[in-house]
Scaffold this active site. Sequence first.
Site, PDB file in Angstrom:
ATOM      1  N   ASP A  43       0.856  -1.189   0.000  1.00 33.92           N
ATOM      2  CA  ASP A  43       0.000   0.000   0.000  1.00 33.92           C
ATOM      3  C   ASP A  43       0.894   1.243   0.000  1.00 33.92           C
ATOM      4  O   ASP A  43       1.631   1.477   0.956  1.00 33.92           O
ATOM      5  CB  ASP A  43      -0.885  -0.040   1.254  1.00 33.92           C
ATOM      6  CG  ASP A  43      -1.635   1.263   1.453  1.00 33.92           C
ATOM      7  OD1 ASP A  43      -1.796   2.006   0.464  1.00 33.92           O
ATOM      8  OD2 ASP A  43      -2.052   1.534   2.597  1.00 33.92           O
ATOM      9  N   ASN A 101      -0.176   4.492  -0.230  1.00 34.40           N
ATOM     10  CA  ASN A 101      -0.750   5.769   0.234  1.00 34.40           C
ATOM     11  C   ASN A 101      -1.446   5.699   1.589  1.00 34.40           C
ATOM     12  O   ASN A 101      -2.175   6.615   1.967  1.00 34.40           O
ATOM     13  CB  ASN A 101      -1.715   6.328  -0.824  1.00 34.40           C
ATOM     14  CG  ASN A 101      -2.929   5.420  -1.047  1.00 34.40           C
ATOM     15  OD1 ASN A 101      -2.990   4.329  -0.467  1.00 34.40           O
ATOM     16  ND2 ASN A 101      -3.875   5.855  -1.843  1.00 34.40           N
ATOM     17  N   ASP A 135      -3.922   3.935   2.786  1.00 32.52           N
ATOM     18  CA  ASP A 135      -5.362   3.672   2.991  1.00 32.52           C
ATOM     19  C   ASP A 135      -5.632   2.215   3.373  1.00 32.52           C
ATOM     20  O   ASP A 135      -6.779   1.795   3.482  1.00 32.52           O
ATOM     21  CB  ASP A 135      -6.184   4.081   1.752  1.00 32.52           C
ATOM     22  CG  ASP A 135      -5.847   3.246   0.522  1.00 32.52           C
ATOM     23  OD1 ASP A 135      -4.985   2.331   0.624  1.00 32.52           O
ATOM     24  OD2 ASP A 135      -6.435   3.484  -0.548  1.00 32.52           O
ATOM     25  N   ASP A 151      -1.832  -1.173  -3.893  1.00 29.62           N
ATOM     26  CA  ASP A 151      -2.181  -0.399  -5.086  1.00 29.62           C
ATOM     27  C   ASP A 151      -1.093  -0.509  -6.156  1.00 29.62           C
ATOM     28  O   ASP A 151      -0.050  -1.139  -5.937  1.00 29.62           O
ATOM     29  CB  ASP A 151      -2.432   1.068  -4.705  1.00 29.62           C
ATOM     30  CG  ASP A 151      -1.348   1.621  -3.794  1.00 29.62           C
ATOM     31  OD1 ASP A 151      -0.172   1.308  -4.038  1.00 29.62           O
ATOM     32  OD2 ASP A 151      -1.680   2.335  -2.821  1.00 29.62           O
ATOM     33  N   GLU A 176      -7.709 -19.466 -16.508  1.00 26.73           N
ATOM     34  CA  GLU A 176      -8.056 -20.141 -15.266  1.00 26.73           C
ATOM     35  C   GLU A 176      -9.130 -21.145 -15.643  1.00 26.73           C
ATOM     36  O   GLU A 176     -10.285 -20.780 -15.843  1.00 26.73           O
ATOM     37  CB  GLU A 176      -8.615 -19.139 -14.239  1.00 26.73           C
ATOM     38  CG  GLU A 176      -8.940 -19.796 -12.923  1.00 26.73           C
ATOM     39  CD  GLU A 176     -10.113 -19.190 -12.163  1.00 26.73           C
ATOM     40  OE1 GLU A 176     -10.161 -19.349 -10.950  1.00 26.73           O
ATOM     41  OE2 GLU A 176     -11.005 -18.588 -12.790  1.00 26.73           O
ATOM     42  N   ASP A 235      -5.565  -9.343 -15.351  1.00 29.15           N
ATOM     43  CA  ASP A 235      -6.646 -10.298 -15.111  1.00 29.15           C
ATOM     44  C   ASP A 235      -7.883  -9.831 -15.880  1.00 29.15           C
ATOM     45  O   ASP A 235      -8.436  -8.775 -15.578  1.00 29.15           O
ATOM     46  CB  ASP A 235      -6.930 -10.311 -13.601  1.00 29.15           C
ATOM     47  CG  ASP A 235      -7.360 -11.650 -13.076  1.00 29.15           C
ATOM     48  OD1 ASP A 235      -8.145 -12.315 -13.775  1.00 29.15           O
ATOM     49  OD2 ASP A 235      -6.941 -12.016 -11.965  1.00 29.15           O
ATOM     50  N   HIS A 267      -4.725 -16.879  -4.325  1.00 25.85           N
ATOM     51  CA  HIS A 267      -5.558 -16.074  -3.435  1.00 25.85           C
ATOM     52  C   HIS A 267      -6.909 -16.740  -3.166  1.00 25.85           C
ATOM     53  O   HIS A 267      -7.731 -16.186  -2.453  1.00 25.85           O
ATOM     54  CB  HIS A 267      -5.768 -14.677  -4.045  1.00 25.85           C
ATOM     55  CG  HIS A 267      -6.559 -14.711  -5.322  1.00 25.85           C
ATOM     56  ND1 HIS A 267      -6.034 -15.167  -6.517  1.00 25.85           N
ATOM     57  CD2 HIS A 267      -7.840 -14.385  -5.586  1.00 25.85           C
ATOM     58  CE1 HIS A 267      -6.970 -15.102  -7.448  1.00 25.85           C
ATOM     59  NE2 HIS A 267      -8.077 -14.631  -6.909  1.00 25.85           N
ATOM     60  N   ASP A 268      -7.150 -17.905  -3.772  1.00 23.51           N
ATOM     61  CA  ASP A 268      -8.441 -18.584  -3.599  1.00 23.51           C
ATOM     62  C   ASP A 268      -8.382 -19.835  -2.720  1.00 23.51           C
ATOM     63  O   ASP A 268      -9.420 -20.443  -2.454  1.00 23.51           O
ATOM     64  CB  ASP A 268      -8.989 -19.019  -4.973  1.00 23.51           C
ATOM     65  CG  ASP A 268      -9.456 -17.836  -5.806  1.00 23.51           C
ATOM     66  OD1 ASP A 268      -9.883 -16.829  -5.221  1.00 23.51           O
ATOM     67  OD2 ASP A 268      -9.391 -17.930  -7.043  1.00 23.51           O
ATOM     68  N   ASP A 306     -10.082 -15.040 -16.234  1.00 21.56           N
ATOM     69  CA  ASP A 306     -10.856 -15.516 -15.091  1.00 21.56           C
ATOM     70  C   ASP A 306     -12.004 -16.414 -15.572  1.00 21.56           C
ATOM     71  O   ASP A 306     -12.646 -16.124 -16.576  1.00 21.56           O
ATOM     72  CB  ASP A 306     -11.424 -14.284 -14.362  1.00 21.56           C
ATOM     73  CG  ASP A 306     -12.057 -14.607 -13.034  1.00 21.56           C
ATOM     74  OD1 ASP A 306     -11.374 -15.194 -12.185  1.00 21.56           O
ATOM     75  OD2 ASP A 306     -13.236 -14.253 -12.829  1.00 21.56           O
TER      76      ASP A 306
HETATM   77  C1  NOJ Z   1     -11.671 -16.751  -9.796  1.00 25.28           C
HETATM   78  C2  NOJ Z   1     -10.935 -15.740  -8.993  1.00 25.28           C
HETATM   79  O1  NOJ Z   1      -9.609 -16.188  -8.781  1.00 25.28           O
HETATM   80  C3  NOJ Z   1     -11.715 -15.563  -7.712  1.00 25.28           C
HETATM   81  O2  NOJ Z   1     -10.996 -14.829  -6.759  1.00 25.28           O
HETATM   82  C4  NOJ Z   1     -13.035 -14.934  -8.057  1.00 25.28           C
HETATM   83  O3  NOJ Z   1     -13.829 -14.817  -6.893  1.00 25.28           O
HETATM   84  C5  NOJ Z   1     -13.796 -15.784  -9.075  1.00 25.28           C
HETATM   85  N1  NOJ Z   1     -12.967 -16.221 -10.151  1.00 25.28           N
HETATM   86  C6  NOJ Z   1     -14.951 -15.015  -9.666  1.00 25.28           C
HETATM   87  O4  NOJ Z   1     -14.481 -14.000 -10.496  1.00 25.28           O
END
Ligand code: NOJ
Length: 536
Positions: A28, A30, A32, A36, A272, A105, A333-334, A207
């Site tokens: 980050d 700035n 907040d 970013d 993906e 993305d 991140h999922d 995505d």
């Molecule tokens: C896959 C992404 O990696 C995930 O974070 C997102 O919630 C879903 N697609 C829906 O866009």
Amino acid sequence: MESTISKDNSGWWDGSIGYEIYIRSFVDSNGDGVGDLPGVTEKLEYLSWLGIDLVWITPFYPSPMADFGYDVSDYCGVDPIFGGLEDFDRLIEEAHRYDLRVIIDLVPNHSSSEHPWFLSSRSSVDDGYRGYYHWRDPAPSGGPPNNWVSHFGGSAWTLDEESEQYYLHLFLPEQPDLNWNNPKVIQEFDEILKYWLDRDIDGFRIDVAQGLVKNMLMPDNPTRFPITEDMSPRQVFAAFDHRYDLDQGGNLEIFRRWRKLVKPYDALLLGEVYLRDNDPNRVSRYVNSGDALHRAFYFAPMHVPWDPQSMWDTFRDALDAAPEDLSWALSSHDDPRAPTRFGEGREGKQRSLAYSTFLFFLPGLPFIYQGDELGLPSIEIQREDLADPVATRNADETDGRDGARSPIPWEKAHELGFTTGTPWIPMGDRTHEDTAEHQRITEGSWLKSYKELIRIRGEYLDPNTSLRWTSSRDSGVLAYRRGDTISALNVDTDDSFILLPEGEWEIVFQVGVVTVEFNEVTFGVNSAAILTLIIE
Ligand code: NOJ
């Protein structure tokens, strides 16, 4: 003679190491509390030092943030929380100065419900944008038009009271699915792709690449097993055979079109492709024809347990189905971070590094998820701090994805250098020892080991070589050869060994205890090694 791989999907990305930046939690700039674009620019030196070739940045477009950016309300802008277009241009320019490529993305399966297309589409059944989305009358008996479910829980249909029609969303109600059977949607996206390509990006991570086209008759999906009250959204989703909502043949037509579109820009298309049971034969269709996606993520390695049988099944099947063009990741991140999946503490971290040693030498394109290189496990999140809608909108037991999204610990400073303010989700129990600053100067740190692994890969691996297994399914060690290198991983509960092919081999990288005696290599538990042929 080693056979060389076919070149259909090859390009500048051959031999590259990718790095996923989950922008909200990277740096980050700035204060907040949210990462970013200028923050990413600040750390390009770090990424280049680490040996990264390619970064994927998660969505930074204007968004109401119902799904933290995967709900896009303007495909050609930057959300003020992440900076402005000038920050984006600067990032690309600086990245290229460091010889780093940048892919962004693309979120084509759905927009935000605040996107002007959807607002217009919702305004009346006769609106010109109505056909940009999937609107249907209720089922004859009332209720949703069919039995499709959302990945994030509940029906995939939400009723619009005004028009008394339902709209489709395979994710949140705030993420209505676009209608890819509508040529206008196809044209809109042609322009969106060109817009970013003209801003000098190097490609797209796509995505939900498996989901774009739907069967327009919208029949019910068959169920695979009974659904019960106590199931998580993920389990309910898996209880269906997604015959009509996912993996439709038309997806490939879209990607073939994009392939032609990106060609003059020499840009990468990385999908993906998240499919049930991760069936590699289905994932491989997105890359094998050589005229659709260049690379497709294969997700089974992010879920496979640490045992020989599961590992063999996962990797043999995948590499049989798509020997060259898959993308590999340890974490994302999922999903929970690898050191957490593999057992917490030192063991989980060592296993993750050993596993990376195996993944990084496979044919295809490996990715590091930010923080993997620091050996970070997921963090524990208190219920009141949860942010992910998967957790906040479902029953108490649903964990969500926040644990893998906590900010990166950079240095000994306020909030470990991530922000001068308050992080948007907690840093967890990270300490100074976890920081990049500390690990960068500490011999034997995870960071130094990852850097060395990447360096060794660059020095020894010929990306034009195909894979040949050098151990067999009954072994606890998964070992393969590419050209003059062997990569081997012991997932047995005990010491295990392999026999080397002809020639004299030397260990150039190792995790845990690995010893060579004549043509036999013995691997201690949780170990891995890279060997190279020194005399034929
Ligand atoms: C896959 C992404 O990696 C995930 O974070 C997102 O919630 C879903 N697609 C829906 O866009």
